[in-house]
Design a protein around this motif. Structure first.
Motif, PDB file in Angstrom:
ATOM      1  N   ILE A   1      -3.384  -2.157 -13.629  1.00 13.94           N
ATOM      2  CA  ILE A   1      -3.969  -0.964 -13.008  1.00 13.94           C
ATOM      3  C   ILE A   1      -5.354  -1.276 -12.451  1.00 13.94           C
ATOM      4  CG2 ILE A   1      -4.605   1.447 -13.395  1.00 13.94           C
ATOM      5  CD1 ILE A   1      -2.573   1.527 -15.665  1.00 13.94           C
TER       6      ILE A   1
ATOM      7  N   CYS B   1      -4.912  -2.693  -9.208  1.00 11.80           N
ATOM      8  CA  CYS B   1      -4.330  -1.707  -8.290  1.00 11.80           C
ATOM      9  C   CYS B   1      -5.356  -0.663  -7.859  1.00 11.80           C
ATOM     10  CB  CYS B   1      -3.127  -1.026  -8.944  1.00 11.80           C
ATOM     11  SG  CYS B   1      -2.320   0.232  -7.932  1.00 11.80           S
ATOM     12  N   ASP B   2      -6.096  -0.096  -8.821  1.00 13.99           N
ATOM     13  CA  ASP B   2      -6.961   1.052  -8.550  1.00 13.99           C
ATOM     14  C   ASP B   2      -8.451   0.737  -8.623  1.00 13.99           C
ATOM     15  OD1 ASP B   2      -4.720   2.597  -8.214  1.00 13.99           O
ATOM     16  OD2 ASP B   2      -4.670   3.278 -10.294  1.00 13.99           O
TER      17      ASP B   2
ATOM     18  N   ARG C   1       1.583   0.912 -11.242  1.00 17.66           N
ATOM     19  CA  ARG C   1       0.827   1.519 -12.345  1.00 17.66           C
ATOM     20  C   ARG C   1       1.649   1.621 -13.627  1.00 17.66           C
ATOM     21  NH1 ARG C   1      -0.547   4.978  -7.885  1.00 17.66           N
ATOM     22  NH2 ARG C   1      -2.683   4.527  -7.158  1.00 17.66           N
TER      23      ARG C   1
ATOM     24  N   ILE D   1     -10.457   2.312 -13.899  1.00 16.90           N
ATOM     25  CA  ILE D   1      -9.616   2.198 -15.092  1.00 16.90           C
ATOM     26  C   ILE D   1     -10.425   1.710 -16.290  1.00 16.90           C
ATOM     27  CG2 ILE D   1      -8.913  -0.161 -14.565  1.00 16.90           C
ATOM     28  CD1 ILE D   1      -6.760   2.553 -16.242  1.00 16.90           C
TER      29      ILE D   1
ATOM     30  N   ARG E   1       2.873   1.508  -5.361  1.00 16.84           N
ATOM     31  CA  ARG E   1       1.697   1.666  -6.215  1.00 16.84           C
ATOM     32  C   ARG E   1       2.031   2.468  -7.468  1.00 16.84           C
ATOM     33  NH1 ARG E   1      -2.408  -0.532  -3.417  1.00 16.84           N
ATOM     34  NH2 ARG E   1      -4.021   0.146  -4.889  1.00 16.84           N
ATOM     35  N   GLU E   2       2.939   3.416  -7.375  1.00 15.48           N
ATOM     36  CA  GLU E   2       3.369   4.140  -8.570  1.00 15.48           C
ATOM     37  C   GLU E   2       4.123   3.210  -9.512  1.00 15.48           C
ATOM     38  OE1 GLU E   2       2.813   7.119  -9.789  1.00 15.48           O
ATOM     39  OE2 GLU E   2       1.416   7.525  -8.154  1.00 15.48           O
TER      40      GLU E   2
ATOM     41  N   LYS F   1       3.093   4.353  -1.337  1.00 18.56           N
ATOM     42  CA  LYS F   1       2.968   5.175  -2.541  1.00 18.56           C
ATOM     43  C   LYS F   1       3.974   4.774  -3.607  1.00 18.56           C
ATOM     44  CE  LYS F   1       3.034   9.991  -4.066  1.00 18.56           C
ATOM     45  NZ  LYS F   1       3.201  11.421  -3.634  1.00 18.56           N
TER      46      LYS F   1
ATOM     47  N   SER G   1       0.805  -1.225   0.000  1.00 15.98           N
ATOM     48  CA  SER G   1       0.000   0.000   0.000  1.00 15.98           C
ATOM     49  C   SER G   1       0.829   1.263   0.000  1.00 15.98           C
ATOM     50  CB  SER G   1      -0.931   0.006   1.228  1.00 15.98           C
ATOM     51  OG  SER G   1      -1.797  -1.114   1.198  1.00 15.98           O
TER      52      SER G   1
END
Length: 808
Positions: free
Chosen positions: A731, A734-735, A494, A739, A490-491, A487, A485
């Motif tokens: 993605i 992830c998100d 993506r 998406i 996760r970047e 940052k 989790s």
């Protein structure tokens, strides 16, 4: 029980529906890497079983079992290899499924083993398909063995052959050469006749139709000319004729036919016009490209006004070019022209991607420039051999900077039988020619620079993927729960997961909230097998009853008696299998229709492909695991994408939990109320970002149902190239499902210039063939980042999700 069996047949028949074809035309390196990861796991299993170290074979190494034997030919198929000695003895080893090794069983063999069934037969040539093998004996007989589906063995049947079997239909034709594609076979006789058989969905048999051939069939279109050489790609065929003409046919979706057009089906042999008049020495087919070795000559504009020095230079250049081409053919080095995925659809010269016409300038250079040209062609490693996938643009640019023979030697453009031109007109003519020459050379330099830049970008991307892979494997996955989790992770996520990492990250993210165990998977797999056997048994019983009625009564009463056959069986001892259908289990029959259409460009999931049985088992097990959903068209793309990165059990777990996700289950249950609300959200985002395009859609009558359902149902696995779709999946996991909406808007933005100009039919053609229009991954994801989402839409999505959550 008979009536319930009849209901199964009715349910099965009603479940068969048509499916739109997919044009998956882009196979990226990352997709290949995913398949290699699967094979790596399989190799590790072999290592443990046979106690051998397969990692040592990642670099060329002597095959010790063949040491001391003079090998005259080797051939490789989809997991198996063969080697032919100069005495005509044939060895095989590798994967043994379907009997492709010819040893009488289906066991894998890790060291070369003599094919005992051919003892006493002197073999002179061998070819391998994906899962079958064909060999030619000195006497002209042809033997085939392995997978027999679609008639690729030429025996008139579709049965597998565990040992070599002589093709009786060719016993009197004196065959001298054979070639194999993935699932088709070609044979050339001593007289130059071409015979073909096997799978034919793309017209690769050259018969003018797409019907499979169980027995060898003469290719009549080119029967009047003798075939000198034949080669087969995965799904296309190329033939070299006696006078040097080249014909190609079959699948041409990457330009591998060289005919100047992309095509999914070329049913008849078609001449490669770009090679007309060229002296083609040899040709060879890869999976989806074709290579031809040619010798080029320069045409004399005026035999009387050419100076002797010019003629001598041309002859010298031609002799050197012929010698060089012969050297390439005999030594197995590179060749003069290549059809490749990176090229258009006509032949290109390997060095600098020059067209055949311009290539004569390079080959006509005497002295050191021809040597430089040949050195340019042969660069690629320390031994002077060139890779077909890599040329030397820098060396080409240096070569283009030097003056050619045409520039240094006097050339007259005036035929000798005409009076001389005015000097000023002659000068103007020369200057025009020189300007055209400069423009062309500038074009070659520009293309060479672009190729260098593209290669640098590709190398940088590959380096970045390798670095990210090490980062994920060593620093993130061992500490997944604490870092997932953050940052930074996760970047990085993506930006797209490395293919090898997807098989580990995707199951972790999807989870197993349904607590599916391997035993449970096997239970539902056995249920699917049991149901398939029950349907077959019932069909045999009905056929038996129908045949009995036909022998007793005339044809006019057959329809009435056949309908009651299941309720009153004539054989009281025959007890049909009982099968109770309470849900949508009957939809399992649609799976067989959809498998060949799943990622068709890969051919992994069609019958005979490496993942065909695995995909079928996963989908059948899921159909019985979730009878309330059953099998829904498009589900094969979800399961197929998972199988590219993981084993069948893990793919089944991920498929079951993924479809149960609140983002997808409404589409698979065909909950039209939920689907319409999601379509309304998409329209709101489209109006917010592309109002003019939304208005154009409504003017011509385009609705979201025409394209959006398929996109969401498969998470773009069917619509987009696999490498791009895989990153969309990254993605999505992830998100979340936002998406799905932003990708659709980004696709519209990328294709907007074309969509604004098209009527309804043209818009649908674009949206249903996105792989022709969405090819730039970076451009698409930049467009995704630029999509603006209204705040109220972001608030509405969680409310949609909550409707499918059980009450607390």
């Amino acid at each position: 029980s008979s009536s319930s069996s009849s209901s199964v047949s009715a349910s099965v028949s009603a479940s068969v529906v048509s499916s739109t074809s997919a044009a998956s035309r882009v196979l990226s390196r990352r997709s290949i890497e995913a398949v290699r990861d699967r094979e790596r796991a399989r190799r590790e299993s072999v290592e443990r079983e046979f106690s051998i170290d397969l990692t040592a074979f990642r670099t060329p190494r002597l095959v010790s079992a063949l040491h001391g034997k003079r090998i005259s030919q080797v051939a490789c198929g989809g997991g198996h290899s063969t080697a032919l000695t100069d005495t005509g003895t044939l060895y095989s080893w590798g994967r043994g499924s379907n009997g492709r090794l010819g040893h009488g069983d289906t066991e894998d063999v890790v060291t070369p083993k003599v094919i005992d069934a051919l003892t006493g037969v002197r073999i002179k040539s061998v070819a391998c398909g994906w899962s079958h093998t064909v060999a030619v004996a000195d006497a002209g007989d042809v033997y085939s063995w392995g997978c027999g589906w679609d008639g690729r063995l030429g025996t008139g049947k579709t049965d597998h052959q565990l040992i070599p079997c002589r093709i009786e239909a060719l016993k009197d034709t004196s065959i001298i050469k054979v070639a194999c594609g993935y699932h088709h076979t070609a044979a050339v006789s001593r007289s130059g006749s071409l015979f073909m058989f096997g799978w034919n969905d793309y017209g690769q048999l050259g018969s003018g139709d797409v019907n499979r051939q169980l027995s060898p069939r003469l290719v009549e279109t080119i029967a009047e000319h003798a075939v000198r050489h034949i080669s087969c790609g995965a799904f296309h065929t190329a033939a070299l004729m006696e006078f040097g003409d080249v014909y190609c046919w079959g699948l041409g979706n990457h330009g591998q036919l060289g005919t100047g057009v992309f095509t999914d089906k070329q049913l008849l042999p078609t001449a490669v016009m770009s090679l007309k008049g060229k002296r083609t020495l040899h040709l060879c087919c890869g999976g989806d490209y074709t290579v031809a070795v040619t010798v080029m000559s320069m045409r004399s504009h005026s035999s009387t006004e050419m100076t002797s020095g010019m003629n001598q230079s041309m002859n010298q250049a031609m002799n050197q070019a012929i010698a060089a081409s012969s050297m390439f053919e005999s030594s197995g080095r590179s060749n003069s022209f290549v059809y490749s995925r990176s090229s258009p659809v006509t032949p290109l010269q390997v060095s600098g991607r020059a067209t055949p016409r311009a290539a004569s300038l390079s080959l006509s250079q005497p002295d050191s420039h021809l040597g430089n040209f040949m050195a340019t062609m042969s660069t690629g490693n320390s031994r002077g051999r060139m890779s077909l996938n890599q040329s030397n643009p820098q060396a080409l640019m240096g070569l283009l900077s030097a003056p050619t023979s045409l520039e240094r030697l006097p050339i007259s453009f005036r035929p000798s039988n005409l009076p001389p031109k005015d000097p000023w007109e002659e000068l103007k003519h020369r200057r025009d020619v020189e300007q055209m020459n400069r423009m062309y050379r500038d074009k070659l330099k520009r293309e060479a620079r672009e190729k260098v830049l593209k290669q640098q970008q590709e190398d940088a991307r590959e380096q970045r993927v390798a670095e990210h892979q090490q980062l994920w494997l060593k620093e993130i996955l061992p500490y997944w729960e604490t870092k997932k989790s953050t940052k930074k992770v996760r970047e990085l996520w993506r930006q797209g997961l490395p293919p090898r990492v997807r098989g580990r990250v995707w199951p972790l993210v999807i989870g197993n909230s349904m607590c599916i165990t391997p035993e449970l998977y096997q239970i539902y797999l056995q249920k699917a097998i049991y149901a398939r056997q029950a349907v077959k048994q019932q069909q045999r019983q009905l056929d038996k009853e129908l045949q009995l009625q036909l022998t007793k009564k005339d044809v006019t009463t057959t329809a009435t008696t056949a309908t009651t056959a299941a309720d009153s069986p004539s054989d009281p001892d025959a007890e049909p299998t009982k099968l109770m259908v309470l849900g949508k289990e009957g939809s399992v029959s649609v799976i067989d229709f959809d498998l060949p259409r799943t990622f068709p460009a890969l051919a992994f999931f069609r019958e005979g492909g490496p993942y065909y049985s695995q995909l079928k088992q996963v989908l059948e097990a899921y159909t019985f695991f979730r009878p309330d959903i059953g099998y829904v068209q498009g589900m094969s793309y979800i399961a197929g994408m998972l199988l590219l990165y993981m084993e069948p059990y893990s793919a089944f777990v991920c498929l079951s939990n993924l479809i149960s996700n609140v983002s997808l289950i409404s589409f698979y249950r065909m909950d039209m109320k939920q689907i319409q609300r999601r379509f309304q959200l998409f329209r709101a985002i489209l109006v917010h970002n592309l109002p003019a395009l939304c208005a154009h859609f409504e003017d011509v009558g385009i609705s979201q149902e025409m394209f959006l359902l398929e996109w969401f149902l498969t998470i773009y696995a069917k619509a987009l190239p696999i490498d791009i779709a895989s990153r969309i999946w990254d993605i999505f996991l992830c998100d979340g499902d936002i998406i799905l909406y932003t990708t659709a808007i980004a696709i519209m933005r990328v294709c907007a210039p074309r969509l604004h100009q098209e009527p309804l039919e043209g818009i649908l053609a674009v949206l249903n063939h996105l792989q022709d229009y969405v090819t730039d991954e970076n451009a698409l994801f930049e467009a995704i980042k630029s999509v603006s989402i209204p705040e109220w839409v972001l608030q509405e999505l969680p409310r949609l999700h909550n409707e499918y959550l059980p009450p607390t």
